[in-house]
Motif scaffolding. Structure first.
Motif, short mmCIF file in Angstrom:
data_model
loop_
_atom_site.label_atom_id
_atom_site.label_comp_id
_atom_site.label_asym_id
_atom_site.label_seq_id
_atom_site.Cartn_x
_atom_site.Cartn_y
_atom_site.Cartn_z
N MET A 1 38.78 -2.63 14.92
CA MET A 1 39.68 -3.76 15.15
C MET A 1 40.68 -3.41 16.25
N THR A 2 41.13 -4.43 16.88
CA THR A 2 42.08 -4.28 17.98
C THR A 2 43.35 -5.04 17.60
N ARG A 3 44.49 -4.40 17.77
CA ARG A 3 45.75 -5.05 17.44
C ARG A 3 46.32 -5.75 18.68
N VAL A 4 46.78 -6.95 18.46
CA VAL A 4 47.51 -7.66 19.52
C VAL A 4 48.89 -7.97 18.96
N ILE A 5 49.90 -7.74 19.77
CA ILE A 5 51.28 -7.94 19.35
C ILE A 5 51.83 -9.17 20.09
N PHE A 6 52.23 -10.15 19.31
CA PHE A 6 52.85 -11.36 19.86
C PHE A 6 54.33 -11.32 19.52
N ILE A 7 55.17 -11.60 20.50
CA ILE A 7 56.61 -11.62 20.28
C ILE A 7 57.12 -13.01 20.63
N GLU A 8 57.60 -13.72 19.62
CA GLU A 8 58.13 -15.06 19.84
C GLU A 8 59.38 -14.99 20.71
N HIS A 9 59.76 -16.14 21.25
CA HIS A 9 60.95 -16.18 22.10
C HIS A 9 62.20 -15.71 21.35
N ASN A 10 62.24 -15.93 20.04
CA ASN A 10 63.41 -15.51 19.26
C ASN A 10 63.35 -14.04 18.84
N GLY A 11 62.31 -13.34 19.28
CA GLY A 11 62.21 -11.90 19.00
C GLY A 11 61.33 -11.56 17.81
N THR A 12 60.88 -12.56 17.07
CA THR A 12 60.02 -12.29 15.92
C THR A 12 58.68 -11.73 16.40
N GLU A 13 58.31 -10.61 15.81
CA GLU A 13 57.09 -9.92 16.24
C GLU A 13 55.97 -10.15 15.23
N HIS A 14 54.78 -10.39 15.74
CA HIS A 14 53.59 -10.55 14.90
C HIS A 14 52.55 -9.55 15.39
N VAL A 15 52.17 -8.62 14.56
CA VAL A 15 51.11 -7.67 14.89
C VAL A 15 49.87 -8.13 14.15
N VAL A 16 48.85 -8.53 14.89
CA VAL A 16 47.66 -9.09 14.23
C VAL A 16 46.42 -8.29 14.60
N GLU A 17 45.49 -8.27 13.66
CA GLU A 17 44.20 -7.64 13.90
C GLU A 17 43.31 -8.68 14.56
N ALA A 18 42.76 -8.33 15.71
CA ALA A 18 41.94 -9.28 16.47
C ALA A 18 40.48 -8.86 16.39
N THR A 19 39.63 -9.86 16.51
CA THR A 19 38.19 -9.60 16.57
C THR A 19 37.80 -9.45 18.03
N ASN A 20 37.16 -8.35 18.34
CA ASN A 20 36.73 -8.14 19.72
C ASN A 20 35.79 -9.26 20.14
N GLY A 21 36.01 -9.78 21.33
CA GLY A 21 35.22 -10.89 21.83
C GLY A 21 35.94 -12.22 21.71
N ASP A 22 36.83 -12.34 20.74
CA ASP A 22 37.65 -13.55 20.65
C ASP A 22 38.65 -13.54 21.80
N SER A 23 39.17 -14.71 22.12
CA SER A 23 40.24 -14.74 23.11
C SER A 23 41.57 -14.39 22.43
N VAL A 24 42.54 -14.04 23.23
CA VAL A 24 43.88 -13.77 22.70
C VAL A 24 44.45 -15.06 22.10
N MET A 25 44.15 -16.21 22.71
CA MET A 25 44.60 -17.49 22.15
C MET A 25 43.99 -17.70 20.76
N GLN A 26 42.67 -17.51 20.63
CA GLN A 26 42.01 -17.69 19.33
C GLN A 26 42.64 -16.77 18.29
N THR A 27 42.97 -15.57 18.72
CA THR A 27 43.57 -14.60 17.81
C THR A 27 44.91 -15.11 17.30
N ALA A 28 45.72 -15.66 18.19
CA ALA A 28 47.02 -16.19 17.77
C ALA A 28 46.85 -17.37 16.83
#
Ligand code: FES
Length: 106
Positions: A1-28
């Motif tokens: 699995m690959t982790r992608v870290i999304f940080i909202e404008h207010n600073g809230t962080e989301h660390v998510v497990e992504a499926t390889n081959g999916d887009s970063v948008m699909q992951t979010a």
């Protein structure tokens, strides 16, 4: 699995497990990350998946195709590190990719 870290404008962080081959948008979207909408389903025609890529990651991504560049020209708040996340495919080499989300998508 690959982790992608999304940080909202207010600073809230989301660390998510992504499926390889999916887009970063699909992951979010599939992990209910606020701020990435993906209205067009990933066909590069809505720009509701705009994100700012942390500078250390920019050189590790495939370059933008002309369609993505054209879409970004019309995006509010676009910066040199802006990408449409539907155009970035998750790969193991991107483990830890960090994407900051724009205020306009809150
Ligand atoms: S989801 Fe529409 S441009 Fe990325």
């Amino acid at each position: 699995m690959t982790r992608v870290i999304f940080i909202e404008h207010n600073g809230t962080e989301h660390v998510v497990e992504a499926t390889n081959g999916d887009s970063v948008m699909q992951t979010a979207v599939s992990n209910n990350v606020p701020g990435i909408i993906g209205d067009c389903g990933g066909c590069c025609s809505c720009a509701t998946c705009h994100g700012y890529i942390d500078p250390g990651w920019l050189d590790r991504l495939e370059p933008k195709a002309s369609g993505e560049s054209m879409m970004l020209e019309g995006v509010l708040g676009a910066e040199s590190n802006s990408r449409l996340t539907c155009q970035i495919a998750v790969q193991p080499e991107l483990d830890g990719l960090t994407v900051r989300l724009p205020e306009s998508q809150t």
